[in-house]
Design a protein around this motif. Structure first.
Motif, PDB file in Angstrom:
ATOM      1  N   SER A 107       0.623  -1.128  -0.093  1.00  0.00           N
ATOM      2  CA  SER A 107       0.148   0.044  -0.134  1.00  0.00           C
ATOM      3  C   SER A 107       0.860   1.237  -0.034  1.00  0.00           C
ATOM      4  N   TYR A 108       2.168   1.236   0.333  1.00  0.00           N
ATOM      5  CA  TYR A 108       2.922   2.412   0.476  1.00  0.00           C
ATOM      6  C   TYR A 108       2.595   3.278   1.351  1.00  0.00           C
ATOM      7  N   ASP A 109       1.652   2.923   2.385  1.00  0.00           N
ATOM      8  CA  ASP A 109       1.457   3.789   3.523  1.00  0.00           C
ATOM      9  C   ASP A 109       2.276   3.889   4.343  1.00  0.00           C
ATOM     10  N   LEU A 110       2.886   2.900   4.974  1.00  0.00           N
ATOM     11  CA  LEU A 110       3.694   2.929   6.188  1.00  0.00           C
ATOM     12  C   LEU A 110       5.234   2.567   5.756  1.00  0.00           C
TER      13      LEU A 110
ATOM     14  N   ASP B 261      -2.770  11.381  -4.655  1.00  0.00           N
ATOM     15  CA  ASP B 261      -3.423  11.264  -3.448  1.00  0.00           C
ATOM     16  C   ASP B 261      -2.987  12.189  -2.559  1.00  0.00           C
TER      17      ASP B 261
ATOM     18  N   ARG C  71      -1.048  12.152  -0.195  1.00  0.00           N
ATOM     19  CA  ARG C  71       0.355  12.566  -0.085  1.00  0.00           C
ATOM     20  C   ARG C  71       1.051  12.832  -1.208  1.00  0.00           C
TER      21      ARG C  71
END
Length: 923
Positions: free
Chosen positions: A745-748, A824, A826
């Protein structure tokens, strides 16, 4: 000399404690004797007074003799058998010989000692008095008693008188008068002292009044003759005994007794030295045979050590680490420096902090001479002060830069040191003023009697100096001088301290700019350093005059400017028939180091008419000085006919007006129109341009198109001879980072403290490479190449290629996968981010795992999407490579050539180490 030091102590008491000054008009205020303790220690009465030297109090001591009260001055105290000492905390001890003046004696067995203590406050009416009466019993008199106190030497001998049968017996009578002023005749006063003869060694005779005037004390009691001498009198002398200096006096005392005139020879010898300091141990040597007092053989019957006049038993000495021993020639007492029976004292010679240690041992010896069988009790009270010991203060900096507060602890000091003031860069402040300014000054007292001082100063205080070693870091300096005072002497000393801390806390100013049809609009936000910069608009520094010219508006946080596009500080980059592209350069510079803190290179296209075709057959043309021809002087421009010069010119432009049939204008016919064309140029030769083979340094073609029976302007072209004018390459910082995501997801992302990251074999690793601190949509980040090593060094071998020439490595069995990036919350500019994943692997050699760790490195390029001269800048993996690389068992790294043009800016980035754990999921 130590005895001289004690006399000075009494003089200090006289100055500070008011010894020797009567206050007849003072109001008495008798109070309880809390804090007073008196006891009898052999032939001495000792009085202890707690904190009599408290700040604001002055002490006066009087001897009580019946109804009479006599102030004890330093001279009278030494003459009459009184001494005193005190420590820095104000604790005071007063000693009185039982054979001293003003002591009421009952047959030399019971003694009543009376003292009155007066403590004066700030006013004469503020007086506290204490009367102390102590009765002591002492019956163990030796034939001879010698007492060496701080300020005097005393000797007493037992006296006898023959009875009616001629046998000697003890004298028991009352003294009619202890002091007489003249030589008695046959009927003179009985039992009085007639004269004294001192031996120095030459005899010197005095009557009693003369001796008393010289400072000596002499008296006859019911059983003893007493003689007392202060140190360093004219009739005393120094003698070295066993290497120890001694002060000696010898005297013959003539006195009247009931049976007639008697004479007794008295002598005293007191040590004035013999102290050694070795390895923090005090060694006090006293001669075992005091030759001025001994002629023949003797034996030691008793030997005792004490502190402050009181004996110690063996267990007390052992607990304190004291030793009492003898050698062939000496009696030796050893005391560790720092023993609790002594105390430290502060000093400041040459304004430097020192300390001494002070302790007062006592030695008491009882010996008996062999031939006479007479006993001598020898008691010495001997204050010892160590030499000055440097004690430079130590400071401990406890500053945490992120808290933005300087914190310093200054230690260690004795109880008698007081912090008076602190010198800052702006001036001197007392402790009270420092606390009022918002600084925190504290005194911390410790259980061992020492103290320390702490100081807190915020970084933002005006006493803190600032400096920027680079444009993003601030270094804070706090120079200090602590000013101290030692009580009660009020001796001054100081200690300098310099504190320093650095923080990357600079918020640089920012510049924004926009354009409309006629003007540039520039805004500057100051950042957190305020207006601490120089502004450059074009080649000039922004002065107050220029600011007014450009409609300056500002406050404490920002300012704005408005510049016409034709302003003097703009430059023309390109000109067309109906527009001009103009640029303004705006820089903010550090005033000291000339660093570029922020910059703006703003180019805008403005409407601009250069050529006008008139129906009457005339043309007007405007030429401007372009940035690409920096040495152009518009006044030197001409048309093809070099005699046709500008009708008007200035530093930046030239205006021409001419008819279509002049100045070398040419005409060309087409089907339905005709064209008149001329050229504005800068020529270096004098010949006609049309016949000259030399091209002009500057060329601008102007044309007019005429339709039959109608005239209109149809086109325009401008072409500088040397090159197309373009904007100069700007400067600034473009930063690239590579991070390892926790999942697809490349969120964390893993943080620095998470490395090394542990993964299973063949588990996916998700990487993201990002260009940040830029919002320019014309820039694109391209990952040119990536490879893995198991050493931290990116150039080490072995290595394995992951991405080659912007695409996955075709030799890799587990192909690298590129993941799309979309906008998005970010991701603002997707072209600034590239994402790819690989599967975890290890390096092997001949089927053996070389190491359980890999490091991933990448080279990235920043491309201008408007200029795609480099094939890599056409997009990530636009043309996949089909080259096949051989991979021998040694796994040597594939050699790659570095490509690049003016459109790219390479960046090198690396990941932290990734560890391989047991493959629980492998097939």
């Amino acid at each position: 000399m130590w005895w001289l030091g004690n006399i000075l102590v009494w003089n200090l008491m006289a100055a500070v404690i008011l010894l020797g000054q009567a206050r007849p008009n003072a109001k008495l205020n008798s109070q309880s004797s809390s804090g007073l303790r008196s006891d009898c220690v052999g032939n001495i009465m000792r009085l202890s007074l707690d904190k009599a030297l408290a700040v604001g109090n002055e002490l006066e001591v009087e001897a009580i003799n019946g109804t009479q009260h006599t102030v004890l001055t330093p001279i009278l105290a030494a003459q009459c058998g009184y001494s005193m000492d005190s420590d820095p905390w104000g604790n005071t001890r007063i000693y009185s010989s039982l054979l001293g003046c003003y002591v009421d004696s009952n047959d030399d067995q019971t003694f009543n000692v009376g003292l009155r203590l007066r403590m004066y406050g700030h006013t004469e009416s503020d007086v506290v008095t204490h009367d102390v009466m102590q009765t002591c019993s002492y019956t163990q008199w030796a034939s001879r008693e010698i007492l060496c106190d701080r300020n005097y030497m005393e000797v007493s001998n037992h006296i006898t008188t023959p009875d009616a049968n001629g046998q000697a017996q003890d004298v028991i009578f009352n003294i009619i008068s202890s002091h007489i002023d003249s030589i008695p005749d046959a009927s003179g006063a009985a039992h009085g002292i007639w004269k004294l003869t001192f031996y120095t060694p030459e005899p010197v005779s005095m009557v009693l009044s003369e001796a008393e005037q010289a400072g000596y004390g002499a008296m006859v009691t019911s059983t003893r003759v007493v003689m007392r001498s202060p140190y360093n009198r004219a009739e005393t002398y120094s003698e070295e005994v066993g290497g120890v200096p001694m002060e000696v006096f010898m005297v013959s005392v003539y006195y009247q007794a009931p049976h007639g005139l008697n004479v007794v020879n008295l002598a005293a010898a007191c040590p004035t030295g013999g102290v050694l300091f070795i390895n923090d141990v005090i060694s006090w040597y006293v001669p075992r045979r005091v030759t001025p007092l001994l002629d023949g053989n003797f034996e030691v019957l008793e030997m005792h050590m004490g502190i402050n006049g009181k004996r110690l038993d063996g267990s007390q000495m052992a607990a304190r680490g004291y030793t009492l021993s003898t050698t062939r020639h000496h009696i030796v007492i050893e005391i560790p420096v720092g023993s609790p029976d002594g105390h430290f004292k502060s000093h400041a010679p040459d304004y430097q902090y020192h300390i001494t240690y002070i302790v007062e041992p006592m030695l008491e010896v009882l010996w008996r001479t062999t031939d006479t069988q007479e006993d001598t009790r020898y008691k010495v009270l001997f204050p010892i002060t160590t030499p000055l010991m440097p004690q430079p203060p130590h400071f401990h900096e406890n500053t945490v830069p992120e808290a933005r507060v300087f914190s310093v602890l200054l230690a260690t000091f004795l109880h008698d040191v007081v912090l008076r003031n602190i010198t800052f860069s702006t001036g001197v402040l007392t402790v009270e003023e420092s606390n009022a300014r918002g600084f925190t000054v504290q005194e911390d007292n410790h259980s061992n009697g020492t103290k320390s001082f702490s100081l807190l100063v915020p970084f933002d205080s005006d006493v803190v100096l600032k400096h920027n070693p680079d444009c993003l870091v601030t270094t804070y300096f706090l120079p200090l001088i602590f000013g101290f005072i030692i009580l009660p002497e009020e001796t001054l000393f100081a200690h300098p301290v310099e504190l320093q801390a650095s923080l990357p806390d600079v918020e640089l100013p920012t510049i924004t700019g926009t354009c409309d049809q006629n003007q540039f609009y520039i805004g500057v936000e100051y950042g957190n350093q305020g207006h601490n910069f120089n502004a450059m608009v074009g080649p000039r520094e922004l002065t107050a005059e220029i600011a007014d010219e450009y409609n300056f508006q500002g406050n404490s946080t920002h300012f704005t400017l408005i510049l016409p596009y034709t302003a003097k500080d703009t430059v023309f980059e390109r000109i067309t028939s109906d527009s001009v592209r103009t640029r303004v350069d705006f820089l903010l510079l550090d005033p000291i180091n000339n660093w570029v803190l922020s910059d703006l290179y703003l180019s805008c296209t403005f409407p601009f008419t250069t050529t006008t075709c008139n129906p009457n057959g005339t043309m007007t043309a405007m030429a401007v000085k372009l940035e690409s021809v920096p040495n152009l002087s518009p006044s030197r421009l001409t048309l093809k006919d070099q005699s046709c010069k500008p009708a008007f010119s200035d530093e930046r432009s030239a205006f021409f007006s001419f008819s279509v049939d002049s100045c070398g204008t040419t005409r060309t016919f087409f089907d339905h129109y005709m064209v008149y064309e001329n050229e504005i140029g800068l020529y270096t030769n004098k010949r006609v341009v049309s016949t000259s083979p030399v091209d002009p340094e500057y060329r601008q073609t102007v044309s007019c198109y005429y339709v039959v029976n109608e005239t209109q302007t149809v086109s325009f072209s401008s072409k500088p001879r040397l090159f197309e004018p373009t904007a100069e390459i700007g400067s600034g910082q473009l930063m690239v980072q590579m991070r390892l995501a926790q999942d697809s997801s490349y969120d964390l992302f893993y943080q620095a403290e998470d490395y090394p990251v542990v993964k299973y074999l063949r588990q996916p690793l998700y990487f993201e490479v990002e260009l940040f601190e830029s919002t320019d949509p014309n820039l694109e980040l391209i990952v040119e190449k990536c490879w893995a090593t198991f050493y931290d060094d990116r150039t080490s071998l072995p290595s394995w290629d992951i991405i080659v020439d912007g695409c996955e490595n075709p030799d890799d069995g587990y192909v690298t996968i590129f993941h799309p990036v979309v906008s998005d919350a970010r991701v603002l500019v997707p072209s600034h981010i590239k994402r790819f994943s690989i599967k975890m692997f290890t390096f092997t050699k001949e089927q053996a795992v070389l190491k359980d760790k890999i490091n991933v490195h990448c080279d990235a390029m920043i491309c201008d999407t408007k200029s795609q001269l480099d094939s890599l800048c056409r997009g990530q993996c636009v043309q996949p490579t089909h080259r096949i690389y051989s991979r021998p068992q040694e796994m040597k790294r594939v050699r790659r050539e570095n490509g690049g043009t003016n459109s790219t800016q390479p960046r090198q980035i690396s990941s932290g180490p990734i560890l391989v754990t047991s493959d629980q999921t492998s097939e």
